[in-house]
Design an enzyme around this catalytic site. Structure first.
Site, mmCIF file in Angstrom:
data_model
loop_
_atom_site.group_PDB
_atom_site.id
_atom_site.type_symbol
_atom_site.label_atom_id
_atom_site.label_comp_id
_atom_site.label_asym_id
_atom_site.label_seq_id
_atom_site.Cartn_x
_atom_site.Cartn_y
_atom_site.Cartn_z
ATOM 1 N N GLU A 76 -7.216 -5.683 -11.168
ATOM 2 C CA GLU A 76 -5.994 -5.465 -11.627
ATOM 3 C C GLU A 76 -5.010 -6.661 -10.921
ATOM 4 O O GLU A 76 -5.188 -6.900 -9.923
ATOM 5 C CB GLU A 76 -5.260 -4.187 -11.256
ATOM 6 C CG GLU A 76 -5.106 -3.291 -12.725
ATOM 7 C CD GLU A 76 -4.597 -2.229 -12.376
ATOM 8 O OE1 GLU A 76 -4.809 -1.110 -13.025
ATOM 9 O OE2 GLU A 76 -3.782 -2.098 -11.425
ATOM 10 N N LYS A 100 -2.168 -8.033 -9.059
ATOM 11 C CA LYS A 100 -1.159 -7.733 -8.072
ATOM 12 C C LYS A 100 0.007 -8.662 -8.086
ATOM 13 O O LYS A 100 0.040 -9.774 -8.012
ATOM 14 C CB LYS A 100 -1.714 -7.730 -6.538
ATOM 15 C CG LYS A 100 -0.795 -6.978 -5.706
ATOM 16 C CD LYS A 100 -1.328 -7.084 -4.151
ATOM 17 C CE LYS A 100 -0.628 -5.876 -3.225
ATOM 18 N NZ LYS A 100 0.976 -6.392 -3.379
ATOM 19 N N PHE A 159 0.634 0.459 -14.379
ATOM 20 C CA PHE A 159 -0.668 0.512 -14.014
ATOM 21 C C PHE A 159 -1.193 1.934 -14.132
ATOM 22 O O PHE A 159 -2.614 2.217 -13.520
ATOM 23 C CB PHE A 159 -1.103 -0.410 -12.914
ATOM 24 C CG PHE A 159 -0.135 -0.270 -11.519
ATOM 25 C CD1 PHE A 159 -0.270 0.904 -10.745
ATOM 26 C CD2 PHE A 159 0.710 -1.189 -11.221
ATOM 27 C CE1 PHE A 159 0.503 1.282 -9.820
ATOM 28 C CE2 PHE A 159 1.406 -0.946 -10.099
ATOM 29 C CZ PHE A 159 1.357 0.163 -9.251
ATOM 30 N N ARG A 170 -3.040 6.011 1.876
ATOM 31 C CA ARG A 170 -3.756 4.608 1.824
ATOM 32 C C ARG A 170 -5.151 4.971 1.511
ATOM 33 O O ARG A 170 -5.980 4.617 2.380
ATOM 34 C CB ARG A 170 -3.478 3.914 3.191
ATOM 35 C CG ARG A 170 -3.287 2.433 2.693
ATOM 36 C CD ARG A 170 -2.636 1.755 3.986
ATOM 37 N NE ARG A 170 -1.244 1.758 4.076
ATOM 38 C CZ ARG A 170 -0.426 0.978 3.360
ATOM 39 N NH1 ARG A 170 -1.024 0.080 2.399
ATOM 40 N NH2 ARG A 170 0.688 1.245 3.258
ATOM 41 N N LYS A 178 -6.764 -4.005 -2.209
ATOM 42 C CA LYS A 178 -5.928 -5.134 -2.546
ATOM 43 C C LYS A 178 -6.740 -6.547 -1.813
ATOM 44 O O LYS A 178 -7.237 -6.236 -0.757
ATOM 45 C CB LYS A 178 -4.439 -5.005 -2.026
ATOM 46 C CG LYS A 178 -3.953 -4.914 -0.684
ATOM 47 C CD LYS A 178 -2.570 -4.860 -0.464
ATOM 48 C CE LYS A 178 -2.255 -4.382 0.880
ATOM 49 N NZ LYS A 178 -0.778 -4.107 1.112
#
Length: 508
Positions: free
Chosen positions: A209, A211, A300, A372, A378
Site C-alpha cells: 500500500e 504510505k 486503508f 507494533r 513499512k
DNA sequence: TTCCGACAGTGGGGTCGCAAT
DNA sequence: ATTGCGACCCCACTATCGGAA
C-alpha cells in the site's frame, strides 16, 4: 492511599530490572488501593496523568519549594490539585499555575516531589509503562492478560480498564466493546529495509500500500455524527472538516475507518509534511486555512461497518468491507501480490509520485490495536551523507556521563566552514557511545557548558536520514529529518565531508 | 540452549495556540 | 510584534527481559 506508598512502589519498580519483579511490586500495590483511587494509581504508575496534560512542563518545575518532612498527601488530594492547575486559563494563568505548583510541591516530601516532577514531565523512567502495567493489572485482578489487552484495545485508556478489572474481573473487562465515537488505539507498523525483506516477513500473498506522509486519523460515524481522532486519540474533528464531509456523504450510517489525511498539490503530488502538519494543527479560522490548503483523506482499513465489528477479522475481510463502504478514490491505492519484482516496481512508482513509501500488509492478520504487530511492515527510502561532528551534548538516564547527542554539519566550500543541519543521538551502541565520548573529549574546543561540548570539526560520521526539510532554526535553512548514525568514517577527513550544495539538491 | 518479540528509554525537527514580555 | 512554553504531529534505533523454539 498516600502518595508516598505509590512513590515507594515506583522506587522499587525502578530499582529492579527484572520485569517479573516490577510486575509483582505493581500488582501488590494495586491489590491494596481503594477502588476510588485505582484509576489514579494505575495512571501514575504507568507514567501518565488522568488529566493527560495540565500545562506544567520542564520550565515550570525548575525551582521547587522546600520539601516537607512528613508525607501526608493522598492520591485523591494530588489529583484534585492537578485538576485545579489544569483549569487555569486566560491572563494571569501562568502565574496562577506557578503558585499552585509551588503550593502543591510545598506539601510534599523530597521523594514525592521528585516523583511528581518526573511524572509531570512525562519522564517517569521506572522501566515500566503500559506494557508492564497490563501484566500487573492481570496479576492483581487474577484475570488473563489477554483480556486486559483486549479491553484496552477497545477502551483506549488503561486506568479505566484496570479499575474495571480490579472491581469486576473478567466479566467487567468483557463489557468493553467497540463503541462508535470512542477511538481505538491504532495498529502500528514495523520497519524493514526493503520491499523484499518486508514481503519475506509477511510471507506469501501480501497487500502493498501507498504510505502517505500525512497525519493518521480514525473516523467514526454514527448516523449524522462524525468524529475524527488522531493516533493519540485526540479529537480533531473540527480541524479536518473535509474528513467529516467525506465520511458523512457515504451511504453507510455506522462506520469506524482508519486512514491518513494529507495536503496534496493540484497536480496530485504531496505537499511537504510540514504543510500537512500545520494545516491539521490549525484550530482557529479553519475555513480560511482550508481554502488555502485543502486536505485529502485516504482510508486503508475498516474496523466497523454497518453493525459488524471487524477488529478480529483478517486484513483481507476488513479491506473488502472498506472497499464496499467507501468509493475507490478515498481508498489508499494498493497492490496485492506475492511477487517481489511487481512489489518493487509498485514501490518505485510510489516514490516517483513523491510519496513516502509503502506499507506491506498481511491479508490474514487481525487488527492488532495499539501494537507494533508483525502484520504491517513499512518500507521507506533512505538517504545518507558524510557529515562532520561540530559538538556533542551530555546524555541523560542510561547515557549519563556519555557524550550522546551529536551536532552535525555539512561542509561549506565557499568559506571552508561548516553549516549545522541538525542533531542526532540515534543508532549509537553502548560501545560507540563510549568510544565517541573519549574521542570527542580529546577534540573538545571552545566554550563548553553543562550540556554542550564544542569540538574541533574533524570527525566524519555517516548519517542516514529520511529527507531534508526547510528550517528556520538552522543557518542553512535546512534540517535533516530523522537523522541517525550509521558509522564513523575514520578514513575521511572533514574536507571530504558532503557539502551544503549536495544537501540542497535533496530538498525538493 | 539459543532466538526473537515486545517494551522501555533516549532523544530529533516542526507547528500551533496561548500568555507574557 | 516577538518570545517562551506546552502539547502534539511525524519518528529511528538499541538494550533488555523472558517466553518461544
Amino acid at each position: 492511599m498516600l502518595l508516598i506508598d505509590l512513590v515507594r512502589t515506583s522506587a522499587a519498580v525502578t530499582a529492579d530490572p527484572a520485569r517479573l519483579v516490577k510486575i509483582r511490586h505493581l500488582a501488590e500495590l494495586l491489590g491494596r488501593v481503594d477502588p476510588g483511587e485505582a484509576e489514579i494509581a494505575i495512571s501514575y504508575l504507568s507514567g501518565e496523568l488522568p488529566q493527560r496534560n495540565v500545562g506544567v512542563g520542564w520550565a515550570s518545575l525548575q525551582d521547587p519549594p522546600e520539601p516537607r518532612l512528613a508525607a501526608t498527601a493522598t492520591l485523591r488530594q494530588v489529583d484534585d490539585f492537578l485538576d485545579r492547575i489544569k483549569a487555569q486559563a486566560g491572563p494571569g494563568s501562568q502565574a496562577a499555575r506557578k503558585t499552585l505548583v509551588t503550593e502543591l510541591f510545598g506539601a510534599l516530601t523530597r521523594q514525592e516531589q521528585a516523583f511528581l516532577s518526573r511524572l509531570l514531565r512525562g519522564e517517569l523512567r521506572q522501566g515500566a509503562l503500559d506494557g508492564v502495567m497490563i501484566e500487573a493489572i492481570a496479576k492483581a485482578a487474577e484475570v488473563p492478560a489477554t483480556e486486559v489487552r483486549r479491553a484496552l484495545t477497545l477502551r483506549g485508556w488503561l486506568p479505566a480498564v484496570g479499575a474495571a478489572a480490579l472491581g469486576g474481573g473478567v466479566e467487567a473487562l468483557r463489557a468493553f466493546r467497540l463503541e462508535v465515537g470512542r477511538p481505538v488505539s491504532p495498529m502500528l507498523a514495523q520497519s524493514a529495509a526493503s520491499v523484499a525483506v518486508a514481503l519475506g516477513k509477511i510471507g506469501g500473498l501480501a497487500a502493498v500500500e501507498w504510505k502517505l506522509d500525512g497525519v493518521r486519523i480514525q473516523a467514526h460515524r454514527s448516523g449524522d455524527t462524525v468524529s475524527v481522532f488522531t493516533r493519540t486519540l485526540d479529537d480533531i474533528t473540527a480541524q479536518v472538516p473535509e474528513v467529516a464531509e467525506a465520511v458523512g456523504a457515504l451511504p453507510s450510517q455506522d462506520l469506524v475507518l482508519d486512514g491518513e489525511v494529507i495536503a496534496l498539490r493540484p497536480d496530485g503530488r504531496p505537499e511537504p509534511f510540514q504543510i500537512t502538519s500545520g494545516r491539521v494543527s490549525s484550530r482557529t479560522d479553519v475555513a480560511t486555512v482550508r481554502g488555502k490548503t485543502p486536505l485529502s483523506v485516504f482510508f486503508f482499513d475498516a474496523l466497523r461497518v454497518d453493525g459488524a465489528d471487524l477488529l478480529d477479522q483478517p486484513g483481507q475481510i476488513r479491506h473488502a468491507a472498506l472497499a464496499e463502504a467507501v468509493p475507490a478514490e478515498l481508498v489508499t491505492p494498493r497492490l496485492v501480490t506475492e511477487n517481489v519484482e511487481s512489489a518493487e516496481e509498485f514501490y518505485r512508482d510510489v516514490i516517483r509520485g513523491g510519496h513516502e513509501g509503502v506499507v506491506v500488509k498481511s491479508l490474514l492478520a487481525p487488527y492488532a490495536a495499539g501494537r507494533r504487530g508483525a502484520g504491517w511492515v513499512k518500507v521507506k527510502p533512505r538517504h545518507t551523507l558524510d557529515l562532520v561532528v561540530l559538538a556533542a551534548e551530555w546524555g541523560h538516564g542510561r547515557r549519563e556521563g556519555r557524550l550522546s547527542n551529536l551536532h552535525l554539519g555539512a561542509l561549506d566550500p565557499l568559506t571552508g566552514g561548516f553549516v549545522m543541519l541538525g542533531k542526532t543521538f540515534k543508532g549509537l551502541t553502548d560501545e560507540l557511545l563510549a568510544w565517541q565520548t573519549e574521542r570527542l573529549l580529546a577534540l573538545a574546543d571552545g566554550p563548553s557548558d553543562a550540556w554542550v561540548v564544542p569540538v574541533r570539526p574533524e570527525l566524519v560520521v555517516e548519517i542516514a536520514f529520511d529527507g531534508v526539510q526547510r528550517s528556520t532554526r538552522y543557518p542553512g535553512g535546512m534540517a535533516l529529518r530523522f537523522a541517525r548514525v550509521l558509522r564513523y568514517r575514520p578514513d575521511k577527513g572533514a574536507a571530504q565531508a558532503d557539502t551544503v550544495e549536495t544537501v540542497r539538491t535533496l530538498m525538493l
